[in-house]
Design a protein around this motif. Structure first.
Motif, mmCIF file in Angstrom:
data_model
loop_
_atom_site.group_PDB
_atom_site.id
_atom_site.type_symbol
_atom_site.label_atom_id
_atom_site.label_comp_id
_atom_site.label_asym_id
_atom_site.label_seq_id
_atom_site.Cartn_x
_atom_site.Cartn_y
_atom_site.Cartn_z
ATOM 1 N N GLU A 99 -0.932 -0.790 3.218
ATOM 2 C CA GLU A 99 -1.557 -0.948 1.898
ATOM 3 C C GLU A 99 -2.509 -2.131 1.889
ATOM 4 O O GLU A 99 -3.571 -2.075 1.237
ATOM 5 C CB GLU A 99 -0.481 -1.121 0.826
ATOM 6 C CG GLU A 99 0.308 0.148 0.550
ATOM 7 C CD GLU A 99 1.423 -0.067 -0.456
ATOM 8 O OE1 GLU A 99 1.998 0.949 -0.903
ATOM 9 O OE2 GLU A 99 1.718 -1.234 -0.797
ATOM 10 N N ALA A 100 -2.159 -3.188 2.614
ATOM 11 C CA ALA A 100 -3.061 -4.345 2.702
ATOM 12 C C ALA A 100 -4.353 -3.977 3.411
ATOM 13 O O ALA A 100 -5.445 -4.388 2.997
ATOM 14 C CB ALA A 100 -2.365 -5.489 3.433
ATOM 15 N N GLN A 101 -4.242 -3.191 4.473
ATOM 16 C CA GLN A 101 -5.439 -2.769 5.211
ATOM 17 C C GLN A 101 -6.317 -1.844 4.379
ATOM 18 O O GLN A 101 -7.538 -1.849 4.519
ATOM 19 C CB GLN A 101 -5.017 -2.081 6.520
ATOM 20 C CG GLN A 101 -4.396 -3.033 7.526
ATOM 21 C CD GLN A 101 -3.747 -2.322 8.689
ATOM 22 O OE1 GLN A 101 -3.352 -1.147 8.592
ATOM 23 N NE2 GLN A 101 -3.618 -3.025 9.823
ATOM 24 N N ALA A 102 -5.697 -1.073 3.488
ATOM 25 C CA ALA A 102 -6.452 -0.137 2.651
ATOM 26 C C ALA A 102 -7.003 -0.790 1.386
ATOM 27 O O ALA A 102 -7.825 -0.185 0.687
ATOM 28 C CB ALA A 102 -5.554 1.041 2.267
ATOM 29 N N LEU A 103 -6.561 -2.003 1.108
ATOM 30 C CA LEU A 103 -6.982 -2.690 -0.119
ATOM 31 C C LEU A 103 -8.495 -2.891 -0.121
ATOM 32 O O LEU A 103 -9.078 -3.407 0.825
ATOM 33 C CB LEU A 103 -6.276 -4.042 -0.214
ATOM 34 C CG LEU A 103 -6.459 -4.845 -1.502
ATOM 35 C CD1 LEU A 103 -5.772 -4.144 -2.671
ATOM 36 C CD2 LEU A 103 -5.875 -6.259 -1.325
ATOM 37 N N GLN A 104 -9.119 -2.472 -1.200
ATOM 38 C CA GLN A 104 -10.571 -2.592 -1.326
ATOM 39 C C GLN A 104 -10.938 -3.915 -1.990
ATOM 40 O O GLN A 104 -10.330 -4.314 -2.982
ATOM 41 C CB GLN A 104 -11.131 -1.432 -2.152
ATOM 42 C CG GLN A 104 -10.944 -0.065 -1.510
ATOM 43 C CD GLN A 104 -11.726 0.064 -0.222
ATOM 44 O OE1 GLN A 104 -12.937 -0.178 -0.176
ATOM 45 N NE2 GLN A 104 -11.036 0.439 0.851
ATOM 46 N N VAL A 105 -11.930 -4.593 -1.430
ATOM 47 C CA VAL A 105 -12.432 -5.821 -2.044
ATOM 48 C C VAL A 105 -13.386 -5.433 -3.173
ATOM 49 O O VAL A 105 -14.396 -4.775 -2.927
ATOM 50 C CB VAL A 105 -13.164 -6.703 -1.020
ATOM 51 C CG1 VAL A 105 -13.707 -7.962 -1.695
ATOM 52 C CG2 VAL A 105 -12.235 -7.071 0.134
ATOM 53 N N PRO A 106 -13.077 -5.809 -4.406
ATOM 54 C CA PRO A 106 -13.939 -5.406 -5.527
ATOM 55 C C PRO A 106 -15.266 -6.151 -5.529
ATOM 56 O O PRO A 106 -15.409 -7.216 -4.914
ATOM 57 C CB PRO A 106 -13.105 -5.776 -6.752
ATOM 58 C CG PRO A 106 -12.222 -6.888 -6.285
ATOM 59 C CD PRO A 106 -11.922 -6.620 -4.842
ATOM 60 N N GLN A 107 -16.213 -5.600 -6.228
ATOM 61 C CA GLN A 107 -17.485 -6.265 -6.433
ATOM 62 C C GLN A 107 -17.329 -7.346 -7.499
ATOM 63 O O GLN A 107 -16.609 -7.168 -8.480
ATOM 64 C CB GLN A 107 -18.553 -5.264 -6.899
ATOM 65 C CG GLN A 107 -18.953 -4.253 -5.850
ATOM 66 C CD GLN A 107 -19.726 -4.892 -4.711
ATOM 67 O OE1 GLN A 107 -20.629 -5.693 -4.941
ATOM 68 N NE2 GLN A 107 -19.373 -4.535 -3.486
ATOM 69 N N VAL A 108 -17.959 -8.468 -7.280
ATOM 70 C CA VAL A 108 -17.979 -9.506 -8.316
ATOM 71 C C VAL A 108 -18.669 -8.931 -9.554
ATOM 72 O O VAL A 108 -19.714 -8.290 -9.456
ATOM 73 C CB VAL A 108 -18.712 -10.762 -7.815
ATOM 74 C CG1 VAL A 108 -18.976 -11.721 -8.961
ATOM 75 C CG2 VAL A 108 -17.903 -11.444 -6.728
ATOM 76 N N GLY A 109 -18.070 -9.152 -10.687
ATOM 77 C CA GLY A 109 -18.555 -8.555 -11.922
ATOM 78 C C GLY A 109 -17.658 -7.436 -12.409
ATOM 79 O O GLY A 109 -17.736 -7.022 -13.567
ATOM 80 N N ALA A 110 -16.789 -6.950 -11.508
ATOM 81 C CA ALA A 110 -15.842 -5.910 -11.903
ATOM 82 C C ALA A 110 -14.811 -6.480 -12.865
ATOM 83 O O ALA A 110 -14.552 -7.692 -12.888
ATOM 84 C CB ALA A 110 -15.150 -5.342 -10.666
ATOM 85 N N GLY A 111 -14.220 -5.599 -13.661
ATOM 86 C CA GLY A 111 -13.206 -6.044 -14.610
ATOM 87 C C GLY A 111 -13.742 -7.104 -15.550
ATOM 88 O O GLY A 111 -14.878 -7.020 -16.029
#
Length: 337
Positions: A99-111
């Motif tokens: 799950e850690a390897q699949a974790l996506q780094v979000p774009q700044v500005g998300a949420g």
């Protein structure tokens, strides 16, 4: 407004009468008669709240909301929001290496990061008489909110590869987020790494300090200062790794003694702390916070010109303004002697 932050910190040390720099933002809800839920959702409201506080108190700098849920929310974490408490993360989003390897780094500005960045743009236009700092979370503290703050302590021993994988992605995001704050015109960031305050020296050296240093190295400059905050109780034992981050200044909580911490810090480095946010600002009285503030300053200020009195952590939203005002009055009283 762009400033020479190295000179600002040097002037703070050299000054005989130092302005205090508490982590003070959420109590703006009382000044505006709004809820925490409303404040975290509106950039104009956040900037206005920072301005109202700056107009009311004689602080060394203005600090934006210290909301340690906003970055984790971007990664998919569920958060709990109430009317009068700072948001918190619920559960976890990572519990295995896969799950850690699949974790996506979000774009700044998300949420809500977009809201907070927009708030900073507005705040630096409104507040021009002192530096303005953005609040962000630290790498290990973010990783803990993604993997559960209790479980990650076990993972450090049993699943270190998973923890490092999460930390790599958390650090990548935080570097981008800090750079975005830098572009808004902020004068620096206060990076909160409280979960690292529960680590042993060896674990702090492995799982926190090098990742914090990467953020510091990526964004810190003469015009942009990183203030490292840790309110954990192991900071005295882990001070070598904390100082290795190269942060411009350090801010500690009331779980430790400032009298014990200060001898461990170079005299040319600003150290801040550590009036109890819950015990004094939230639940104390004007008399008790005056006493606590004066005692701390009397114990630390004469011997350590690099000490700046502050709150031990983020001041809770519903802290009484009569206590906050009494704190600033006590600082002024000490320097008027």
């Amino acid at each position: 407004m762009q400033r020479d932050m190295k000179q600002w910190l040097r002037a703070m040390i050299d000054s005989d009468k130092k302005k205090t720099m508490p982590v003070l933002s959420f109590p703006a809800v009382q000044l505006m008669d709004v809820s925490v839920k409303e404040l975290i959702s509106d950039s104009t409201m956040q900037a206005r709240g920072m301005k109202l506080i700056a107009d009311r108190v004689d602080s060394a700098a203005s600090v934006s909301l210290m909301d340690l849920s906003v970055e984790a929310e971007c990664f998919g974490a569920e958060i709990s929001v109430s009317e009068d408490e700072v948001p918190t993360v619920v559960g976890s989003v990572v519990s295995s290496l896969e799950e850690a390897q699949a974790l996506q780094v979000p774009q700044v500005g998300a949420g809500r990061t977009g809201i907070y960045l927009d708030a900073m743009k507005k705040a630096v236009e409104l507040i021009t008489d002192r530096p303005v700092f953005a609040g962000i979370i630290g790498p290990f503290s973010l990783a803990g909110r993604l993997a559960d703050v209790t479980e990650i302590m076990i993972y450090c021993y049993e699943e270190p590869d998973m923890v490092h994988t999460i930390l790599e992605k958390a650090t990548q995001f935080l570097i981008d987020y800090a750079k975005a704050y830098k572009e808004t015109g902020a004068n620096g960031i206060v990076m909160a790494e409280p979960l690292a305050g529960l680590l042993s020296p060896d674990l702090a050296e492995e799982f926190s300090a090098p990742y914090v240093k990467r953020v510091v190295d990526a964004v810190q400059s003469d015009q942009f200062a990183v203030i490292y905050h840790n309110c954990g109780n192991s900071t005295i034992r882990t001070i070598d790794s904390i100082l290795s981050t190269g942060s411009a200044a350090y801010h500690f909580g009331n779980a430790i003694s400032m009298q014990e911490m200060l001898p461990l810090i170079p005299r040319d480095t600003v150290v801040m702390g550590n009036i109890d946010p819950a015990g004094e600002f939230r639940n104390g009285t004007p008399e008790s916070i005056r006493k606590a503030t004066l005692e701390l300053m009397e114990d630390c200020c004469p011997q350590y010109p690099n000490f700046v009195v502050s709150s031990g952590c983020d001041i809770p939203p519903m802290s009484k303004w009569e206590n906050i005002d009494a704190y600033f009055a006590a600082v002024a009283e000490y320097y008027a002697r």
